[in-house]
Motif scaffolding. Structure first.
Motif, PDB file in Angstrom:
ATOM      1  N   ILE A 107       1.009  -1.315  -0.172  1.00  0.00           N
ATOM      2  CA  ILE A 107       0.031  -0.212  -0.052  1.00  0.00           C
ATOM      3  C   ILE A 107       0.776   1.158  -0.068  1.00  0.00           C
ATOM      4  O   ILE A 107       1.636   1.304   0.724  1.00  0.00           O
ATOM      5  CB  ILE A 107      -0.926   0.015   1.253  1.00  0.00           C
ATOM      6  N   CYS A 108       0.916   2.038  -1.014  1.00  0.00           N
ATOM      7  CA  CYS A 108       1.408   3.125  -1.171  1.00  0.00           C
ATOM      8  C   CYS A 108       0.955   4.486  -0.744  1.00  0.00           C
ATOM      9  O   CYS A 108      -0.227   4.518  -0.831  1.00  0.00           O
ATOM     10  CB  CYS A 108       2.120   3.308  -2.482  1.00  0.00           C
ATOM     11  N   GLU A 109       1.800   5.555  -0.395  1.00  0.00           N
ATOM     12  CA  GLU A 109       1.307   6.833  -0.430  1.00  0.00           C
ATOM     13  C   GLU A 109       0.632   7.034   1.073  1.00  0.00           C
ATOM     14  O   GLU A 109      -0.248   6.277   1.612  1.00  0.00           O
ATOM     15  CB  GLU A 109       0.189   7.396  -1.148  1.00  0.00           C
ATOM     16  N   SER A 110       1.228   8.028   1.943  1.00  0.00           N
ATOM     17  CA  SER A 110       0.903   7.831   3.357  1.00  0.00           C
ATOM     18  C   SER A 110      -0.450   8.013   3.793  1.00  0.00           C
ATOM     19  O   SER A 110      -1.115   7.639   4.692  1.00  0.00           O
ATOM     20  CB  SER A 110       1.574   9.123   3.939  1.00  0.00           C
ATOM     21  N   LEU A 111      -1.237   9.081   3.254  1.00  0.00           N
ATOM     22  CA  LEU A 111      -2.605   9.298   3.556  1.00  0.00           C
ATOM     23  C   LEU A 111      -3.515   7.963   3.081  1.00  0.00           C
ATOM     24  O   LEU A 111      -4.236   7.415   3.911  1.00  0.00           O
ATOM     25  CB  LEU A 111      -3.410  10.471   2.907  1.00  0.00           C
ATOM     26  N   ILE A 112      -3.203   7.135   2.164  1.00  0.00           N
ATOM     27  CA  ILE A 112      -3.844   6.168   1.706  1.00  0.00           C
ATOM     28  C   ILE A 112      -3.574   4.969   2.615  1.00  0.00           C
ATOM     29  O   ILE A 112      -4.429   4.375   3.041  1.00  0.00           O
ATOM     30  CB  ILE A 112      -3.533   5.555   0.200  1.00  0.00           C
ATOM     31  N   ILE A 113      -2.344   5.092   3.238  1.00  0.00           N
ATOM     32  CA  ILE A 113      -1.874   4.114   4.397  1.00  0.00           C
ATOM     33  C   ILE A 113      -2.531   4.211   5.646  1.00  0.00           C
ATOM     34  O   ILE A 113      -3.170   3.395   6.163  1.00  0.00           O
ATOM     35  CB  ILE A 113      -0.324   4.113   4.394  1.00  0.00           C
ATOM     36  N   LEU A 114      -2.803   5.455   5.890  1.00  0.00           N
ATOM     37  CA  LEU A 114      -3.569   5.836   7.100  1.00  0.00           C
ATOM     38  C   LEU A 114      -5.015   5.316   6.905  1.00  0.00           C
ATOM     39  O   LEU A 114      -5.613   4.965   7.818  1.00  0.00           O
ATOM     40  CB  LEU A 114      -3.789   7.553   7.365  1.00  0.00           C
ATOM     41  N   TYR A 115      -5.642   5.539   5.842  1.00  0.00           N
ATOM     42  CA  TYR A 115      -7.112   5.036   5.509  1.00  0.00           C
ATOM     43  C   TYR A 115      -7.119   3.593   5.681  1.00  0.00           C
ATOM     44  O   TYR A 115      -7.961   3.217   6.422  1.00  0.00           O
ATOM     45  CB  TYR A 115      -7.557   5.593   4.364  1.00  0.00           C
ATOM     46  N   TYR A 116      -6.064   2.911   5.206  1.00  0.00           N
ATOM     47  CA  TYR A 116      -5.886   1.377   5.125  1.00  0.00           C
ATOM     48  C   TYR A 116      -5.706   0.883   6.641  1.00  0.00           C
ATOM     49  O   TYR A 116      -6.286   0.110   7.085  1.00  0.00           O
ATOM     50  CB  TYR A 116      -4.748   1.156   4.290  1.00  0.00           C
ATOM     51  N   ILE A 117      -4.983   1.445   7.334  1.00  0.00           N
ATOM     52  CA  ILE A 117      -4.602   1.493   8.848  1.00  0.00           C
ATOM     53  C   ILE A 117      -6.093   1.439   9.753  1.00  0.00           C
ATOM     54  O   ILE A 117      -6.305   0.590  10.507  1.00  0.00           O
ATOM     55  CB  ILE A 117      -3.667   2.079   9.430  1.00  0.00           C
ATOM     56  N   GLU A 118      -6.844   2.698   9.459  1.00  0.00           N
ATOM     57  CA  GLU A 118      -7.723   2.950   9.965  1.00  0.00           C
ATOM     58  C   GLU A 118      -9.199   1.466   9.611  1.00  0.00           C
ATOM     59  O   GLU A 118      -9.844   1.396  10.603  1.00  0.00           O
ATOM     60  CB  GLU A 118      -8.689   4.406   9.466  1.00  0.00           C
ATOM     61  N   GLU A 119      -9.156   1.455   8.524  1.00  0.00           N
ATOM     62  CA  GLU A 119     -10.260   0.220   7.893  1.00  0.00           C
ATOM     63  C   GLU A 119      -9.782  -1.125   8.612  1.00  0.00           C
ATOM     64  O   GLU A 119     -10.650  -1.695   8.813  1.00  0.00           O
ATOM     65  CB  GLU A 119     -10.284   0.310   6.541  1.00  0.00           C
ATOM     66  N   THR A 120      -8.486  -1.435   8.546  1.00  0.00           N
ATOM     67  CA  THR A 120      -7.913  -2.700   8.773  1.00  0.00           C
ATOM     68  C   THR A 120      -8.059  -2.982  10.350  1.00  0.00           C
ATOM     69  O   THR A 120      -8.096  -4.184  10.714  1.00  0.00           O
ATOM     70  CB  THR A 120      -6.501  -2.997   8.366  1.00  0.00           C
ATOM     71  N   TRP A 121      -7.494  -2.057  11.122  1.00  0.00           N
ATOM     72  CA  TRP A 121      -7.517  -1.809  12.422  1.00  0.00           C
ATOM     73  C   TRP A 121      -8.591  -0.887  12.979  1.00  0.00           C
ATOM     74  O   TRP A 121      -7.966   0.135  13.489  1.00  0.00           O
ATOM     75  CB  TRP A 121      -6.134  -1.797  13.047  1.00  0.00           C
ATOM     76  N   PRO A 122      -9.918  -0.936  13.194  1.00  0.00           N
ATOM     77  CA  PRO A 122     -10.833   0.011  13.358  1.00  0.00           C
ATOM     78  C   PRO A 122     -10.800   0.535  14.728  1.00  0.00           C
ATOM     79  O   PRO A 122     -11.456   1.561  15.161  1.00  0.00           O
ATOM     80  CB  PRO A 122     -12.140  -0.604  12.947  1.00  0.00           C
ATOM     81  N   SER A 123     -10.092   0.034  15.572  1.00  0.00           N
ATOM     82  CA  SER A 123     -10.192   0.402  17.195  1.00  0.00           C
ATOM     83  C   SER A 123      -8.803   0.488  17.791  1.00  0.00           C
ATOM     84  O   SER A 123      -7.966  -0.171  17.465  1.00  0.00           O
ATOM     85  CB  SER A 123     -10.819  -0.998  17.850  1.00  0.00           C
ATOM     86  N   PRO A 124      -8.822   1.587  18.330  1.00  0.00           N
ATOM     87  CA  PRO A 124      -9.556   2.736  18.436  1.00  0.00           C
ATOM     88  C   PRO A 124      -9.711   3.507  17.313  1.00  0.00           C
ATOM     89  O   PRO A 124      -8.649   3.668  16.390  1.00  0.00           O
ATOM     90  CB  PRO A 124      -8.832   3.656  19.618  1.00  0.00           C
ATOM     91  N   PRO A 125     -10.952   4.148  17.031  1.00  0.00           N
ATOM     92  CA  PRO A 125     -10.825   5.052  15.951  1.00  0.00           C
ATOM     93  C   PRO A 125     -10.199   6.275  15.752  1.00  0.00           C
ATOM     94  O   PRO A 125     -10.247   6.802  16.830  1.00  0.00           O
ATOM     95  CB  PRO A 125     -12.611   5.243  15.612  1.00  0.00           C
ATOM     96  N   LEU A 126      -9.583   6.684  14.455  1.00  0.00           N
ATOM     97  CA  LEU A 126      -8.918   7.735  14.415  1.00  0.00           C
ATOM     98  C   LEU A 126      -9.713   8.833  13.650  1.00  0.00           C
ATOM     99  O   LEU A 126      -9.578  10.077  13.889  1.00  0.00           O
ATOM    100  CB  LEU A 126      -7.395   7.426  13.554  1.00  0.00           C
ATOM    101  N   LEU A 127     -10.729   8.217  12.913  1.00  0.00           N
ATOM    102  CA  LEU A 127     -11.661   9.215  12.169  1.00  0.00           C
ATOM    103  C   LEU A 127     -12.782   9.541  13.102  1.00  0.00           C
ATOM    104  O   LEU A 127     -13.215   8.765  13.992  1.00  0.00           O
ATOM    105  CB  LEU A 127     -11.934   8.622  10.816  1.00  0.00           C
ATOM    106  N   PRO A 128     -13.352  10.773  12.752  1.00  0.00           N
ATOM    107  CA  PRO A 128     -14.585  11.259  13.607  1.00  0.00           C
ATOM    108  C   PRO A 128     -15.881  10.318  13.208  1.00  0.00           C
ATOM    109  O   PRO A 128     -15.867   9.656  12.073  1.00  0.00           O
ATOM    110  CB  PRO A 128     -14.852  12.562  13.312  1.00  0.00           C
ATOM    111  N   PRO A 129     -16.630  10.027  14.137  1.00  0.00           N
ATOM    112  CA  PRO A 129     -17.620   9.328  13.765  1.00  0.00           C
ATOM    113  C   PRO A 129     -18.598   9.846  12.789  1.00  0.00           C
ATOM    114  O   PRO A 129     -19.499   8.883  12.095  1.00  0.00           O
ATOM    115  CB  PRO A 129     -18.724   9.096  15.294  1.00  0.00           C
TER     116      PRO A 129
END
Length: 176
Positions: A66-88
């Protein structure tokens, strides 16, 4: 998740790789890193994993890059959803995405212009950078964290970029 299944191709000074490290720390995810020599000897793994840009960070999870840092952050958020980093809420998530994209497109590029220019061009780059910071401050408002009341995605996206502010002040003449 075993850490050997999660590898981050990294460079010590990359604010973009630092984003993934912070997100993993917030999520409590174990991972390995592989330091890349970006100046003289990019690894075959990096070149194969990111054949388009040939840069870090690259997250390799279960053998898939997975390339590009923001895309990696979204991937991390979706793959490991807890604790959430994005607002609800959807609207708040859209605003988070907007400001993260703004930081990537504006802050980093303007900072780079400061380093790459001299004289009047550098003075113009400094003014542009300060204007971008003022726009960010106005848009984000006065909150404890960029996301609001708790540390989250937008903090992770912006804070590593601000780590260079001292260097901009000392070497680039930014005064704001």
């Amino acid at each position: 998740m075993a850490k050997e299944e999660t590898l981050l191709l990294d460079f010590w000074a990359s604010p973009f790789a630092i984003r993934a490290k912070i997100a993993f720390a917030e999520k409590g995810v174990e991972f390995e890193t592989k330091e890349e020599d970006l100046l003289r000897n990019k690894s075959e793994l990096l070149l194969q994993s990111n054949p388009v840009y040939k840069k870090v960070p690259v997250l390799i999870h279960r053998g898939k890059p997975i390339c590009e840092s923001l895309i990696i952050l979204y991937y991390i958020e979706e793959t490991w959803p807890s604790p959430p980093l994005l607002p609800p809420f959807s609207y708040d998530r859209s605003q988070t995405r907007f400001w993260a994209d703004y930081a990537d497109k504006k802050m980093y590029d303007a900072g780079t212009k400061i380093w790459k220019s001299k004289g009047e061009a550098q003075a113009a780059a400094v003014k542009e950078f300060i204007d971008i910071l003022k726009t960010s401050e106005g848009g984000l408002g006065e909150k404890d964290y960029f996301n609001g009341e708790k540390f989250g995605f937008l903090d992770i996206a912006i804070i590593p970029l601000t780590s260079w502010f001292y260097a901009y002040e000392q070497c680039g003449g930014v005064q704001g």
